[in-house]
Design a protein around this motif. Structure first.
Motif, short mmCIF file in Angstrom:
data_model
loop_
_atom_site.label_atom_id
_atom_site.label_comp_id
_atom_site.label_asym_id
_atom_site.label_seq_id
_atom_site.Cartn_x
_atom_site.Cartn_y
_atom_site.Cartn_z
N ALA A 166 0.82 -1.20 0.00
CA ALA A 166 0.00 0.00 0.00
C ALA A 166 0.86 1.26 0.00
N ALA A 167 0.25 2.35 -0.41
CA ALA A 167 0.89 3.66 -0.39
C ALA A 167 0.49 4.40 0.88
N VAL A 168 1.15 5.53 1.12
CA VAL A 168 0.81 6.38 2.25
C VAL A 168 0.55 7.79 1.74
N ASP A 169 -0.33 8.51 2.43
CA ASP A 169 -0.54 9.92 2.09
C ASP A 169 0.76 10.69 2.29
N SER A 170 1.14 11.47 1.30
CA SER A 170 2.41 12.19 1.40
C SER A 170 2.48 13.26 0.32
N ARG A 171 3.18 14.33 0.66
CA ARG A 171 3.51 15.38 -0.31
C ARG A 171 5.02 15.42 -0.56
N ALA A 172 5.74 14.42 -0.06
CA ALA A 172 7.20 14.40 -0.18
C ALA A 172 7.60 13.95 -1.58
N ALA A 173 7.85 14.91 -2.45
CA ALA A 173 8.13 14.61 -3.86
C ALA A 173 9.61 14.71 -4.20
N THR A 174 10.45 15.04 -3.23
CA THR A 174 11.89 15.12 -3.45
C THR A 174 12.60 14.33 -2.35
N LEU A 175 13.86 14.00 -2.57
CA LEU A 175 14.60 13.24 -1.56
C LEU A 175 14.73 13.99 -0.23
N PRO A 176 15.08 15.29 -0.22
CA PRO A 176 15.13 16.00 1.07
C PRO A 176 13.78 16.00 1.79
N GLU A 177 12.68 16.08 1.04
CA GLU A 177 11.36 16.06 1.67
C GLU A 177 11.06 14.69 2.27
#
Length: 299
Positions: A252-263
């Motif tokens: 499964a996936a998780v809710d996230s806005r982390a679209a870059t490696l630092p994020e």
């Protein structure tokens, strides 16, 4: 002037030492490579350990036939980039010839074991590198860096060898083997911090994006050929990413806005739920699901 090593440098040096120790002690090592973040970091470390020479062992993928296409594409990029020998042990091929039988609940985790053990025997491997980390799951927290397997491929958590002062015992008799975990002391945060520092190529599914998902068993599954939207499922368009990548029908996936490696690094630093506990449906069979599989010979 001497340079002070940071935590990632220390972990890297430990893993490089483990790779070199195995190649020095064992006759036929092999690296288990799935195309996920841990196996990618492990392969990156192996390349560093033996540079400028090539990695001196093959990589093997136990292919369940239920992989995300982008993960297989990433696997193939790494194999081509480093000029590696790839051994594919196919679960579907093993089903077709009757070695194993598909299970009704959709998970192929348990039937991977005979396929893995057959490939180990066929190729004569006496040491297999795996990307398991002690922070992932309770059964893995018990395991040594050099984890002994008997001639049936089985693991006995009560019969493990001491590892004092980072001294490893690779002695095996014919038919026996060692599983080796160079990332044992790494955490998920260490993995992502290292990926960001080294700018390592990983599958795009680890990065947050808008994806069509359905909710099943309290978890979010991307709509794809393995998890189609069925009658009664509400398809949602959400920003999600994957923390771990297993079979596409059970991860499964998780809710996230982390679209870059630092994020991603910042996000992982704040979470308090393990990646497998949050997203792997196949680990919810029982409290001892992973340990049961490992006793049978699973990696």
């Amino acid at each position: 002037m001497s340079r002070v090593l940071d935590e990632l440098d220390v972990l890297e040096a430990e893993s490089v030492h483990i790779f070199r120790e195995v190649v020095a002690e064992m006759q036929a090592p092999c690296l288990l490579f799935s195309g996920g973040k841990d196996s990618i970091v492990m392969l990156h470390l192996a390349a560093k350990a033996f540079a400028p020479a090539r990695v001196p062992f093959p990589v093997m993928h136990v292919d369940t036939g239920l992989n995300f296409p982008s993960v297989l594409a990433c696997r193939d990029r790494w194999v081509e980039r480093l000029g590696l020998q790839l051994v594919v042990a196919s679960v579907q091929e093993a089903i077709d010839r009757g070695l194993v039988h598909d299970e009704p609940h959709g998970s192929r985790n348990r039937i991977q074991t005979p396929v893995l053990l057959e490939a180990v025997e066929k190729n004569g491997f006496d040491a297999l590198f795996g990307g398991g980390r002690r922070d992932e799951e309770k059964a893995r927290a018990k395991e040594r860096v050099f984890s002994f397997r008997d001639d049936f491929g089985q693991w006995d958590p009560k019969n493990q060898r001491p590892e004092l002062w980072n001294l490893y015992n690779g002695r095996v008799h014919p038919g026996e083997s060692i599983r080796v975990f160079p990332l044992s002391n790494w955490t998920e945060l260490d993995i992502w911090s290292y990926i960001a520092r080294e700018r390592i190529d990983v599958p795009e599914l680890y990065l947050a994006a808008e994806r069509d998902v359905v909710r099943r068993g309290g978890m979010l599954y991307e709509v794809n050929e393995f998890t189609p939207a069925l009658d009664g499922h509400v398809v949602e368009r959400r920003w999600v990413r994957y923390r771990t990548l297993g079979d596409a029908n059970l991860t499964a996936a998780v809710d996230s806005r982390a679209a870059t490696l630092p994020e991603i690094v910042a996000e992982i630093a704040a979470v308090r739920v393990t990646e497998r506990g949050a997203t792997r449906g196949d680990d919810r069979v029982s409290e001892s699901a992973m340990e049961d599989r490992k006793r049978e010979g699973y990696f």
